[in-house]
Enzyme design. Structure first.
Site, PDB file in Angstrom:
ATOM      1  CG  ASP A 114      -4.309  -5.235   9.234  1.00  0.00           C
ATOM      2  OD1 ASP A 114      -4.620  -4.457  10.159  1.00  0.00           O
ATOM      3  OD2 ASP A 114      -5.038  -5.449   8.258  1.00  0.00           O
ATOM      4  CG  PHE A 115      -2.759  -1.344  13.727  1.00  0.00           C
ATOM      5  CD1 PHE A 115      -4.019  -1.082  13.245  1.00  0.00           C
ATOM      6  CD2 PHE A 115      -1.797  -0.331  13.678  1.00  0.00           C
ATOM      7  CE1 PHE A 115      -4.340   0.165  12.708  1.00  0.00           C
ATOM      8  CE2 PHE A 115      -2.097   0.918  13.137  1.00  0.00           C
ATOM      9  CZ  PHE A 115      -3.385   1.174  12.641  1.00  0.00           C
ATOM     10  CG  HIS A 133      -5.508  11.615  13.782  1.00  0.00           C
ATOM     11  ND1 HIS A 133      -4.835  12.802  13.568  1.00  0.00           N
ATOM     12  CD2 HIS A 133      -4.803  10.664  13.092  1.00  0.00           C
ATOM     13  CE1 HIS A 133      -3.791  12.580  12.786  1.00  0.00           C
ATOM     14  NE2 HIS A 133      -3.749  11.297  12.489  1.00  0.00           N
ATOM     15  CG  ASP A 134      -5.063   7.996  10.416  1.00  0.00           C
ATOM     16  OD1 ASP A 134      -5.128   9.221  10.224  1.00  0.00           O
ATOM     17  OD2 ASP A 134      -4.013   7.330  10.281  1.00  0.00           O
ATOM     18  CG  ASN A 180      -5.933  17.128   6.397  1.00  0.00           C
ATOM     19  OD1 ASN A 180      -6.145  17.290   5.199  1.00  0.00           O
ATOM     20  ND2 ASN A 180      -4.852  16.551   6.859  1.00  0.00           N
TER      21      ASN A 180
HETATM   22  C1  LIG Z   1      -0.762   8.987  10.317  1.00  0.00           C
HETATM   23  S1  LIG Z   1       0.505   7.796  10.270  1.00  0.00           S
HETATM   24  C2  LIG Z   1       1.270   8.044  11.870  1.00  0.00           C
HETATM   25  C3  LIG Z   1       2.671   7.542  11.896  1.00  0.00           C
HETATM   26  C4  LIG Z   1       3.431   7.742  13.211  1.00  0.00           C
HETATM   27  N1  LIG Z   1       2.772   7.083  14.336  1.00  0.00           N
HETATM   28  C5  LIG Z   1       3.639   9.214  13.474  1.00  0.00           C
HETATM   29  O1  LIG Z   1       2.979   9.773  14.354  1.00  0.00           O
HETATM   30  O2  LIG Z   1       4.460   9.812  12.767  1.00  0.00           O
HETATM   31  C6  LIG Z   1      -0.364   6.260  10.453  1.00  0.00           C
HETATM   32  C7  LIG Z   1       0.533   5.036  10.407  1.00  0.00           C
HETATM   33  O3  LIG Z   1      -0.281   3.873  10.668  1.00  0.00           O
HETATM   34  C8  LIG Z   1       0.092   2.854   9.769  1.00  0.00           C
HETATM   35  N2  LIG Z   1      -1.047   1.952   9.598  1.00  0.00           N
HETATM   36  C9  LIG Z   1      -2.230   2.242   9.000  1.00  0.00           C
HETATM   37  N3  LIG Z   1      -3.039   1.164   9.020  1.00  0.00           N
HETATM   38  C10 LIG Z   1      -2.338   0.171   9.637  1.00  0.00           C
HETATM   39  C11 LIG Z   1      -2.644  -1.176   9.960  1.00  0.00           C
HETATM   40  N4  LIG Z   1      -3.816  -1.711   9.646  1.00  0.00           N
HETATM   41  N5  LIG Z   1      -1.700  -1.907  10.603  1.00  0.00           N
HETATM   42  C12 LIG Z   1      -0.490  -1.363  10.913  1.00  0.00           C
HETATM   43  N6  LIG Z   1      -0.148  -0.080  10.644  1.00  0.00           N
HETATM   44  C13 LIG Z   1      -1.065   0.676  10.009  1.00  0.00           C
HETATM   45  C14 LIG Z   1       0.448   3.605   8.500  1.00  0.00           C
HETATM   46  O4  LIG Z   1       1.222   2.816   7.618  1.00  0.00           O
HETATM   47  C15 LIG Z   1       1.191   4.812   9.053  1.00  0.00           C
HETATM   48  O5  LIG Z   1       2.564   4.538   9.225  1.00  0.00           O
END
Ligand SMILES: C[S@@+](CC[C@H](N)C(=O)[O-])C[C@H]1O[C@@H](n2cnc3c(N)ncnc32)[C@H](O)[C@@H]1O
Length: 223
Positions: A114-115, A133-134, A180
């Protein structure tokens, strides 16, 4: 003419449906489909974001939230000296190992975690593609500070996002992405100045950005 009825329809019907998308993505088949969808874009736009800056000074790369490793594959193809650790949550890493193939074995590794909480691997370059952006500004700042601490001195951060114009009136695609994000996540698309402020506050310097002319743009800053 008033847009009131359409807005009410979107608010009462469409918006609640979108509110359940996160649950849909949590189911294994939906997660796999989402991950396959995410990877496709990098076969088209990976080169433009990875060559916007010369990344050859950074042989040890960590792709945070790197999902299927699609961008990591492009990175190892473009930069023969680099190795990439793809860091993602355990559910995604396990699914990727089961369903995706890696001919570049040996130069791409997967790391579950978990980052926001777990120790990040030390790296010369952290790639954050479609990650910031998330999230809200607060969570971005928290994540960027963690990245700063794990980045080697002289290393860097490559942020890959679709940049909004400074007046926030375009590009149209990015505005739609931002809407979105508002519906599906706690984040939004941002301008280069907004990213500069977030990234600089975490301690990074030498902020530069390049509009690639394609959907995704590139930002580089140094520790
Ligand atoms: C919108 S996707 C982008 C994926 C990739 N970087 C791309 O551009 O195709 C977000 C990624 O972040 C990962 N992610 C979300 N929360 C996370 C966390 N707390 N720790 C590690 N990875 C996480 C998700 O599983 C997903 O693979």
């Amino acid at each position: 003419m008033s847009q009131c009825h359409m807005l009410q329809y979107l608010a009462r019907s469409t918006y609640p449906c979108w509110g359940h998308l996160a649950e849909a993505v949590r189911s294994a088949p939906e997660r796999l489909q989402f991950t396959r969808g995410l990877q496709e874009v990098w076969s088209v736009h990976g080169r433009s974001v990875l060559t916007a800056f010369d990344l050859s000074p950074f042989p040890v790369v960590c792709d945070l939230g790197g999902s299927s490793g699609a961008l990591a594959k492009e990175c190892t193809a473009l930069y023969p000296e680099c190795t990439v650790t793809v860091f993602d949550i355990p559910e995604v890493v396990q699914m990727v190992k089961e369903h995706f193939s890696f001919p570049e074995e040996g130069r791409i590794h997967f790391h579950e975690g978990d980052f926001f909480k777990d120790r990040l691997p030390e790296a010369n370059l952290f790639i954050l593609a479609r990650i910031l952006h998330d999230w809200s500004d607060e969570k971005c700042s928290h994540l960027l500070q963690r990245v700063y601490h794990s980045c080697t001195p002289g290393g860097g951060i490559l942020v890959v996002e679709s940049l909004l114009d400074e007046d926030r009136r375009g590009p149209l695609t990015t505005l739609l992405y931002s809407l979105n994000m508002l519906v599906q996540t706690e984040g939004q698309e941002r301008t280069a100045s907004e990213y500069c402020s977030l990234i600089s506050s975490a301690g990074f310097v030498d902020f530069q950005f390049k509009k690639t002319g394609h959907t995704y743009d590139a930002i580089l800053a140094r520790k």
